[in-house]
Structure formats: C-alpha cells, structure tokens
Design an enzyme around this catalytic site. Structure first.
Site, PDB file in Angstrom:
ATOM      1  N   GLY A  21     -50.728  81.118 133.646  1.00  0.00           N
ATOM      2  CA  GLY A  21     -50.817  81.433 135.081  1.00  0.00           C
ATOM      3  C   GLY A  21     -49.677  82.329 135.523  1.00  0.00           C
ATOM      4  O   GLY A  21     -49.880  83.284 136.282  1.00  0.00           O
ATOM      5  N   ASP A  74     -51.633  76.552 140.823  1.00  0.00           N
ATOM      6  CA  ASP A  74     -51.578  77.938 140.348  1.00  0.00           C
ATOM      7  C   ASP A  74     -51.731  78.949 141.476  1.00  0.00           C
ATOM      8  O   ASP A  74     -51.168  80.039 141.432  1.00  0.00           O
ATOM      9  CB  ASP A  74     -52.677  78.193 139.312  1.00  0.00           C
ATOM     10  N   GLN A 196     -53.562  83.128 115.482  1.00  0.00           N
ATOM     11  CA  GLN A 196     -54.660  83.843 114.808  1.00  0.00           C
ATOM     12  C   GLN A 196     -55.971  83.086 114.978  1.00  0.00           C
ATOM     13  O   GLN A 196     -57.016  83.680 115.253  1.00  0.00           O
ATOM     14  CB  GLN A 196     -54.374  83.947 113.310  1.00  0.00           C
ATOM     15  N   LYS A 230     -48.131  91.384 112.512  1.00  0.00           N
ATOM     16  CA  LYS A 230     -49.035  90.422 111.885  1.00  0.00           C
ATOM     17  C   LYS A 230     -50.192  90.066 112.812  1.00  0.00           C
ATOM     18  O   LYS A 230     -51.364  90.086 112.415  1.00  0.00           O
ATOM     19  CB  LYS A 230     -48.239  89.158 111.547  1.00  0.00           C
ATOM     20  N   CYS A 382     -44.458  67.237 157.330  1.00  0.00           N
ATOM     21  CA  CYS A 382     -45.686  66.466 157.517  1.00  0.00           C
ATOM     22  C   CYS A 382     -45.373  64.962 157.558  1.00  0.00           C
ATOM     23  O   CYS A 382     -44.884  64.474 158.570  1.00  0.00           O
ATOM     24  CB  CYS A 382     -46.710  66.816 156.449  1.00  0.00           C
ATOM     25  N   HIS A 507     -46.834  72.426 156.811  1.00  0.00           N
ATOM     26  CA  HIS A 507     -46.252  72.545 155.470  1.00  0.00           C
ATOM     27  C   HIS A 507     -45.686  73.956 155.298  1.00  0.00           C
ATOM     28  O   HIS A 507     -46.300  74.797 154.627  1.00  0.00           O
ATOM     29  CB  HIS A 507     -47.310  72.274 154.397  1.00  0.00           C
ATOM     30  N   GLU A 509     -43.525  74.989 153.414  1.00  0.00           N
ATOM     31  CA  GLU A 509     -43.218  75.327 152.007  1.00  0.00           C
ATOM     32  C   GLU A 509     -44.270  76.260 151.404  1.00  0.00           C
ATOM     33  O   GLU A 509     -43.957  77.051 150.523  1.00  0.00           O
ATOM     34  CB  GLU A 509     -43.074  74.049 151.171  1.00  0.00           C
TER      35      GLU A 509
HETATM   36  N1  GLN Z   1     -50.405  60.882 155.278  1.00  0.00           N
HETATM   37  C1  GLN Z   1     -50.066  61.635 156.445  1.00  0.00           C
HETATM   38  C2  GLN Z   1     -51.305  62.097 157.199  1.00  0.00           C
HETATM   39  O1  GLN Z   1     -52.380  62.077 156.667  1.00  0.00           O
HETATM   40  C3  GLN Z   1     -49.207  62.819 156.084  1.00  0.00           C
HETATM   41  C4  GLN Z   1     -49.900  63.842 155.244  1.00  0.00           C
HETATM   42  C5  GLN Z   1     -48.989  64.797 154.552  1.00  0.00           C
HETATM   43  O2  GLN Z   1     -47.796  64.573 154.458  1.00  0.00           O
HETATM   44  N2  GLN Z   1     -49.526  65.905 154.044  1.00  0.00           N
HETATM   45  O3  GLN Z   1     -51.214  62.506 158.318  1.00  0.00           O
END
Ligand code: GLN
Length: 530
Positions: A21, A74, A196, A230, A382, A507, A509
């Site tokens: 990946g 991925d 191979q 090779k 979250c 989120h 991230e």
């Molecule tokens: N379990 C929590 C919810 O469903 C938080 C979810 C999470 O952290 N992605 O709201």
C-alpha cells in the site's frame, strides 16, 4: 472514459504486510509530483461490505472518508501520500461487489440471464476503475489489490485486471508486483526463490509485470545488483524494471527511496511527463531526520495498546505536529483499563482518542479529570470529548454522570444517543458519518486555533452531548465552543481556565497530513512543549 487515462495495478507476492500500500501510494505521490492528476483505489478480497464492523484490534483503524464511508486504513495512507480526498468508492471489497450484484439480480436487472463470476463480477470490478477515473478526472488511476497473488479469495480481482488491459489497451496498463526477498542470516545471502515463485503465479494468471518491487529484509540500500539481474532473468522483466526497496525508517521516505531505487525508468516508459518535483518529500524527510533536542511526551490513553495500528491516523497526526513544531515526539501508550494519576503526571500532554464500548472508559474519564484539574494539555477526539464532558459534569455536581452508551440513566446521561440512532448499535454504516460543518464561537480558543469560525471535520459517532446539562458541565469547567450550524449538536468544547484543554466530536486526525499538521494537534504539541 478519458482516452488518455492510464492504469497502474499493484499486486503483492510472498507475504502480506511488506508495504504494498505504501509503495502504491508512493508511486502515486511521484506521479503527482510530475504534475499528473492521480486517483487511487483498493480492492480487498474480504467479504465484509466495509471496515465499519471489523474489530480494529485485528484489522487496524477504520478510516472514515469525507463522504462517510468506513474504510480500510490504507485509504488513510492514500490521502496522506496523495493529498487527495478519497470516497467510499475508493475501496471495493468482495462483500460490497457481491452485495451490489446480488441486489441487482434480486431487483430483476439481469433480465433472465445467468449471473456469473466471469463476466459479471469481473465487469463490475472493471466498472469501478472507470467510475473512479471519471469521478476524479484522473490521468492515472492506481489500483492496489489486497492480499497476495494466488490467494483463492482474490482471483476475481486478478482476472479483472488482466482482462482490463484487453479493453483499454495493454499500453495503458502498468502492472507492478511487490514481493518480499528475505535475507538468510546463516548463509549471509538474499533468497529470491519465493519472489520468483510469486511472479510465476502471476504469469500463470496471464500477467507479466512491467515493474517488480523487491522489498528487502535489510535497512540499508543493499549492494545487490545481482538480485535485480536474477529476478529480471527469471521473471521476464528488464533489469531496470526491478526496483530494490530496503526497509525505510519512516514510510514518508519511501517516495524518495523509490526514486533512488530506480522507479522512474519503468514509469517514464509508461507515461512520459517530465521530472517529478520531490521537494515536498525532501523537506518532510529533512524534518523527520532533524533529530531535535527537545522532547515532548504525549500520553495516548487507549484501549488497544497491543495493536497501535488501531489509532494510526492519530499517531500520524501527532508526528506531523511534532515535525512542524520541531520537537522530538515520544508517544506514551497508557492502557485505559489500568491508568493511574502517575501515568498522567508523567507526560506533557494527553490525547484521548475515539472509541466504542465501556471497557477502559473510566481511565479515559480519569485522564480528562486530571487534565482539567491540573491544567495539563488535553486533546479529546470524539469519545475523548464525551469523556471530558462526563468528567466536567461529575466535577459540576452530577456524581454519577455518564454516557448512555455506558448505561447512564435519566438524570445522569450527560451524553446520550442521537435522534434516530436507537437500536442501530451493532449495524453497519448507520452512524453519523463523514463531513459535517460546525460553527465556532467567535472569540473562543477554538476559533483562534482554527483561525476561522466555519469549520468542517469528519465524524463517526452515535452519541452526543446532552445540552440539558450545560449548567453542570460549565460549572465543571468546560464551555461549548462550537456546534452544528443549527446549534443542535455540540461539536467542540474547551476549558477556559486551562491553557490547552480542547476536544471535538469530530475526528480531525483524518484530515492531518504529514506535511500539513492539523491545528488541533499542532496546538497540543505547542502547549505540551511549554
Ligand atoms: N462511542 C461514541 C459514540 O458512538 C464515540 C465514537 C467515537 O469515538 N468515534 O458516539
């Protein structure tokens, strides 16, 4: 379909987990650095329709796309390497393919015809390639085939990519085979036989690759031209189409290592588009290798401390922020089920990432409580925001405050189920998923961090903050600093009295990039550095 679209198919051999990946994404990054429009897709043999219900401990993080698909990690690599946002159709599992076909059959779409693996499954696979190139308007579309060549469960994908070249022209398809070359310590030699054999398997399916990537079991570039020679002789490729790839210290070195390893020659024969501008990757690798003196310890209070892939985007976002701020990052894994005050005390800042289920939740609430009371930098993601709200409500007087997810009763449920989510707890694709906009409070710390008041983050949750308890939550030290545009859902909170105590229902991230740290993570690292 654009005539000029080119397709690259990446298969794997010998064993899984050798970085197919990352290699596919690196080829994408190189082509993008040549100025081409690149899209990517994963084909995964498993029968789960998506990754949403998969145990993250087994399968690693569930990556959520902007359009709300719960996908394989991925796709996170693809986004970080390509800096393009994937969609739900950037991944096709066997489960999703079969479900699509069987649903079509049941609704009478086949008009009496027999539905078969060939041509129906294979044609649908090929249609996903074309749909993706049309959606992204790409010059090059890269398809990674999950698993290794020869796996029974992946045969329909191999057949589909072989046959595809007869439809769009062999000259428009580049087949890349990534295989593993082990080092035998006892006899001090590399062994090419497994590679191979995997190339022979590929040939048996009618595919002679245009490029072979030999992942080598060493950390330095080996002086091993005989390996390339090779493999070339035994596998029917030219010697300059064999790219030797030793282990990299960081995955972000792979695009540069691939160029060094000779990936450009076979790529240029396929698509001639000038030299790639790799400066973005050179700058990033320089930052990664800069080895700053100052160290920042970030505690990640988590449930799965034995498979860190479960939080891959979070750890990548932390690294990106540390590279940007110029500090050495030490990620300290704190087992949420056993967390003690001394664990929180020992780090410079804390992240409580997302999660589901009651296990370890008290440790996460304890972490938030500690940070609130001791002015320790805190970033809640979250579930991490929900834990912060529970902590504040308890401080604010609701002694048994909790989330309905963890059994809170009326009068204690400071986090409760969102409207329309009841009864869907173990079903797939039903959460509040993907991009949602939020309005930040003018003058809030959050607005300052983002440098804006209209923001968008990706989501994946069923529960939300119960605004009936705002008084107690505020008394406990938190303030709402952002909501959904209509004000109904709490999206961001902060602690006005702390230097850096922030959390979001989203989120962030997922939107961090190694070369473009997310402001919430950058803020945490800066605060922890102080
Ligand atoms: N379990 C929590 C919810 O469903 C938080 C979810 C999470 O952290 N992605 O709201």
């Amino acid at each position: 379909m654009k005539n000029k679209t080119k397709y690259i198919f990446v298969t794997g051999g010998v064993i899984s987990g050798v970085g197919k990946g990352i290699m596919a994404a690196s080829i994408g990054a190189i082509l993008k650095a040549k100025g081409l429009k690149v899209s990517m897709q994963k084909c995964d043999p498993y029968f789960n329709v998506d990754a949403g219900l998969l145990n993250p401990r087994e399968h690693g993080e569930c990556y959520v796309t902007q359009d709300g698909a719960e996908t394989d990690l991925d796709l996170g690599h693809y986004e970080r390497f390509l800096d393009e946002e994937m969609t739900g159709d950037s991944i096709w599992t066997s489960g999703k393919l079969y479900k699509t076909l069987i649903d079509a059959e049941r609704s009478g779409k086949f008009g009496g015809k027999t539905v078969q693996l060939v041509p129906h499954v294979t044609s649908l696979i090929q249609k996903t390639f074309i749909d993706n190139t049309e959606h992204f308007d790409s010059d090059v579309h890269i398809v990674e085939i999950g698993g290794t060549v020869g796996d029974i469960e992946g045969l329909h994908f191999i057949e589909a990519i072989r046959e595809f070249s007869t439809k769009v022209g062999r000259e428009n398809c580049l087949y890349v085979h990534v295989c593993f070359v082990p080092w035998l310590a006892t006899s001090q030699e590399f062994k090419t036989k497994p590679a191979q054999n995997s190339l022979r398997d590929l040939r048996e399916f009618g595919i002679v690759p245009d490029m072979v990537v030999a992942r080598m079991d060493v950390s330095e570039t080996p002086d091993a031209p005989h390996i390339a020679a090779k493999l070339a002789t035994f596998c029917g490729v030219s010697e300059d189409a064999v790219v030797l790839m030793p282990d990299a210290k960081s995955v972000y070195e792979v695009p540069l290592n691939a160029v060094r390893g000779g990936v450009l020659a076979p790529l240029e024969r396929f698509i001639d588009h000038g030299e790639p501008d790799m400066s973005k990757w050179e700058k990033l690798v320089a930052a990664i290798e800069s080895d700053p003196k100052e160290e920042v310890k970030i505690g990640l209070v988590a449930k799965y401390v034995d498979n860190t892939d479960t939080y891959l985007s979070v750890t990548e976002a932390l690294k990106a922020a540390a590279w940007k701020v110029g500090v050495k990052l030490k990620t300290v894994w704190i087992n949420a089920e056993e967390a003690k005050e001394s664990d929180f005390e020992a780090v410079d800042g804390i992240v409580v990432p997302g999660g589901f289920g009651v296990r370890g939740v008290e440790g996460k609430i304890a972490a938030a409580t500690y940070c609130l009371k001791n002015n320790k930098p805190y970033l809640g993601l979250c579930l991490g925001m929900q834990c912060a709200v529970i902590a504040a409500a308890r401080i604010g007087g609701i002694k048994k405050a909790n989330s309905e997810e963890f059994g809170a009763e009326e009068g204690e449920n400071v986090v409760y189920i969102m409207e329309g989510q009841e009864g869907k707890e173990s079903t797939g694709g039903t959460m509040r998923l993907g991009n949602y906009p939020a309005k930040l409070v003018k003058g809030s710390k959050m607005a300052e961090i983002y440098g804006a008041t209209d923001v968008v983050e990706r989501h994946r949750h069923r529960y939300e903050v119960n605004q009936a308890f705002i008084k107690e939550i505020e008394k406990g030290g938190l303030k709402i600093s952002g909501t959904s545009p209509d004000g109904s859902l709490v999206e961001f909170i902060e602690a006005p009295k702390c230097d850096y105590f922030v959390a979001t229902q989203g989120h962030p991230e997922y939107r961090s990039r190694p070369y473009r740290a997310h402001p919430l993570f950058e803020g945490l690292i800066k605060a922890a550095k102080k």
